[in-house]
Design a protein around this motif. Structure first.
Motif, PDB file in Angstrom:
ATOM      1  N   ASN A  63      -3.583  -7.861   8.395  1.00 50.21           N
ATOM      2  CA  ASN A  63      -3.847  -7.351   9.743  1.00 50.21           C
ATOM      3  C   ASN A  63      -3.512  -5.872   9.875  1.00 50.21           C
ATOM      4  O   ASN A  63      -3.564  -5.318  10.973  1.00 50.21           O
ATOM      5  CB  ASN A  63      -3.043  -8.155  10.772  1.00 50.21           C
ATOM      6  N   GLY A  64      -3.146  -5.248   8.750  1.00 51.49           N
ATOM      7  CA  GLY A  64      -2.825  -3.831   8.781  1.00 51.49           C
ATOM      8  C   GLY A  64      -1.427  -3.522   9.264  1.00 51.49           C
ATOM      9  O   GLY A  64      -1.113  -2.364   9.574  1.00 51.49           O
ATOM     10  N   GLN A  65      -0.574  -4.528   9.344  1.00 48.25           N
ATOM     11  CA  GLN A  65       0.800  -4.318   9.802  1.00 48.25           C
ATOM     12  C   GLN A  65       1.709  -4.035   8.610  1.00 48.25           C
ATOM     13  O   GLN A  65       1.618  -4.685   7.573  1.00 48.25           O
ATOM     14  CB  GLN A  65       1.306  -5.558  10.549  1.00 48.25           C
ATOM     15  N   LEU A  66       2.612  -3.070   8.778  1.00 47.69           N
ATOM     16  CA  LEU A  66       3.574  -2.753   7.737  1.00 47.69           C
ATOM     17  C   LEU A  66       4.577  -3.894   7.604  1.00 47.69           C
ATOM     18  O   LEU A  66       5.180  -4.321   8.595  1.00 47.69           O
ATOM     19  CB  LEU A  66       4.316  -1.458   8.088  1.00 47.69           C
ATOM     20  N   VAL A  67       4.773  -4.378   6.389  1.00 46.72           N
ATOM     21  CA  VAL A  67       5.717  -5.483   6.190  1.00 46.72           C
ATOM     22  C   VAL A  67       6.831  -5.133   5.219  1.00 46.72           C
ATOM     23  O   VAL A  67       7.912  -5.735   5.261  1.00 46.72           O
ATOM     24  CB  VAL A  67       4.995  -6.758   5.697  1.00 46.72           C
ATOM     25  N   ALA A  68       6.607  -4.176   4.318  1.00 48.59           N
ATOM     26  CA  ALA A  68       7.624  -3.860   3.317  1.00 48.59           C
ATOM     27  C   ALA A  68       7.281  -2.556   2.618  1.00 48.59           C
ATOM     28  O   ALA A  68       6.228  -1.955   2.858  1.00 48.59           O
ATOM     29  CB  ALA A  68       7.732  -4.995   2.293  1.00 48.59           C
ATOM     30  N   ALA A  69       8.178  -2.123   1.758  1.00 49.06           N
ATOM     31  CA  ALA A  69       7.942  -0.967   0.896  1.00 49.06           C
ATOM     32  C   ALA A  69       8.258  -1.373  -0.534  1.00 49.06           C
ATOM     33  O   ALA A  69       9.222  -2.097  -0.785  1.00 49.06           O
ATOM     34  CB  ALA A  69       8.811   0.220   1.311  1.00 49.06           C
ATOM     35  N   ILE A  70       7.435  -0.919  -1.464  1.00 54.08           N
ATOM     36  CA  ILE A  70       7.651  -1.193  -2.882  1.00 54.08           C
ATOM     37  C   ILE A  70       7.996   0.131  -3.558  1.00 54.08           C
ATOM     38  O   ILE A  70       7.355   1.153  -3.285  1.00 54.08           O
ATOM     39  CB  ILE A  70       6.411  -1.857  -3.532  1.00 54.08           C
ATOM     40  N   ALA A  71       9.006   0.129  -4.413  1.00 59.77           N
ATOM     41  CA  ALA A  71       9.466   1.387  -5.003  1.00 59.77           C
ATOM     42  C   ALA A  71       9.792   1.229  -6.481  1.00 59.77           C
ATOM     43  O   ALA A  71      10.237   0.173  -6.928  1.00 59.77           O
ATOM     44  CB  ALA A  71      10.707   1.888  -4.266  1.00 59.77           C
ATOM     45  N   ALA A  72       9.548   2.291  -7.217  1.00 61.28           N
ATOM     46  CA  ALA A  72       9.999   2.401  -8.606  1.00 61.28           C
ATOM     47  C   ALA A  72      11.111   3.439  -8.635  1.00 61.28           C
ATOM     48  O   ALA A  72      10.964   4.522  -8.057  1.00 61.28           O
ATOM     49  CB  ALA A  72       8.854   2.838  -9.517  1.00 61.28           C
ATOM     50  N   SER A  73      12.228   3.118  -9.272  1.00 60.19           N
ATOM     51  CA  SER A  73      13.352   4.048  -9.305  1.00 60.19           C
ATOM     52  C   SER A  73      13.951   4.100 -10.700  1.00 60.19           C
ATOM     53  O   SER A  73      13.860   3.146 -11.478  1.00 60.19           O
ATOM     54  CB  SER A  73      14.422   3.637  -8.297  1.00 60.19           C
ATOM     55  N   GLY A  74      14.571   5.235 -10.995  1.00 63.97           N
ATOM     56  CA  GLY A  74      15.171   5.407 -12.309  1.00 63.97           C
ATOM     57  C   GLY A  74      15.954   6.690 -12.379  1.00 63.97           C
ATOM     58  O   GLY A  74      16.084   7.421 -11.379  1.00 63.97           O
ATOM     59  N   PRO A  75      16.475   7.034 -13.545  1.00 61.47           N
ATOM     60  CA  PRO A  75      17.217   8.283 -13.702  1.00 61.47           C
ATOM     61  C   PRO A  75      16.317   9.481 -13.400  1.00 61.47           C
ATOM     62  O   PRO A  75      15.161   9.518 -13.826  1.00 61.47           O
ATOM     63  CB  PRO A  75      17.626   8.265 -15.183  1.00 61.47           C
ATOM     64  N   SER A  76      16.853  10.450 -12.667  1.00 57.31           N
ATOM     65  CA  SER A  76      16.038  11.593 -12.243  1.00 57.31           C
ATOM     66  C   SER A  76      15.606  12.473 -13.409  1.00 57.31           C
ATOM     67  O   SER A  76      14.594  13.170 -13.306  1.00 57.31           O
ATOM     68  CB  SER A  76      16.804  12.431 -11.210  1.00 57.31           C
ATOM     69  N   ASN A  77      16.337  12.444 -14.522  1.00 56.65           N
ATOM     70  CA  ASN A  77      15.914  13.255 -15.669  1.00 56.65           C
ATOM     71  C   ASN A  77      14.742  12.625 -16.418  1.00 56.65           C
ATOM     72  O   ASN A  77      14.095  13.277 -17.231  1.00 56.65           O
ATOM     73  CB  ASN A  77      17.090  13.507 -16.624  1.00 56.65           C
TER      74      ASN A  77
END
Length: 247
Positions: free
Chosen positions: A207-221
């Protein structure tokens, strides 16, 4: 007939006790009473009730409490349609294998975001993401995604209600929100934690409603701006597929 306020307050306090275990595996009577600013006698009565109903278990040696079997019975009855943390896990694993970084799923709860699912990277040096962790909405790629892509009225309410830490410039934050809406994704480098970086995208349901966020994370270097820009299409594609799975 309306329930007496005292009974409603007792239910609220019992639930607040259970919520104490979102970031601790076992707690004693004094610890819970201190956290909730309640008298020990009040907490003791509520603990006894929760223990009797199976929601808590008391260790007779340490006199500390931990979550009981009734909690697990309730969680076992969550369906795939109700529980994105379970339903989206295969897609998260697929994305992890593609970008080779830790993948996390976040939802907003008031003025915080909660990590409700995580798939750890297989890299020797990786970002460890504990499920259940709460973080402020003022910093981090996932936070900005959840604020930027929500309903405009909700976003305005969040911005007006947030308490801004001294190290976060409000005007800069709002400028970033506009950039995120244009790009479709957000990045962050050492905003909340030194040595870490993340790239995140919104998940919308059918329905176009925001339900969550998906993220990739790791060491900044390792997860540099260049890498995050390279991974963004993969994350956006995964977010799109995840959204199609949700009603």
């Amino acid at each position: 007939m309306e329930e007496p306020k005292a009974n409603v307050r007792a239910v609220e306090r019992a639930l607040e006790i259970l919520l104490c275990f979102t970031d601790s595996t076992d707690l004693g009577l004094s610890e819970i009473a201190t956290r909730l600013s309640l008298h020990k006698s009040t907490v003791h009565r509520l603990l006894a009730t929760l223990e009797n109903k199976g929601f808590l278990i008391r260790d007779v040696q340490t006199e500390k409490y931990r979550l009981g079997f009734r909690v697990w019975e309730l969680s076992a009855n969550l369906t795939h349609n109700d529980d994105p943390a379970t339903m989206l896990l295969p897609e998260m694993e697929r994305l992890r294998d593609l970008v080779e970084e830790t993948i996390s799923l976040y939802v907003r709860d008031g003025y915080e975001r909660i990590r409700i699912q995580a798939v750890q990277s297989k890299q020797a040096i990786r970002r460890v993401a504990p499920v259940g962790a709460r973080m402020p909405l003022t910093v981090g790629a996932s936070s900005k995604v959840l604020v930027a892509h929500d309903d405009p009225m909700v976003t305005a309410e969040i911005l007006n209600g947030l308490e801004w830490p001294d190290y976060v410039d409000r005007d800069s934050y709002e400028e970033q929100l506009e950039q995120i809406r244009q790009l479709g994704y957000a990045t962050s480098v050492e905003e909340r934690e030194l040595g870490t970086a993340a790239v995140a995208a919104p998940i919308f349901n059918r329905n176009g409603q925001l339900v969550a966020a998906i993220a990739a994370s790791g060491p900044s270097n390792r997860l540099t701006q260049e890498k995050m820009k390279q991974y963004a299409p993969y994350i956006l594609e995964a977010a799109y597929r995840m959204g199609k799975m949700m009603r």
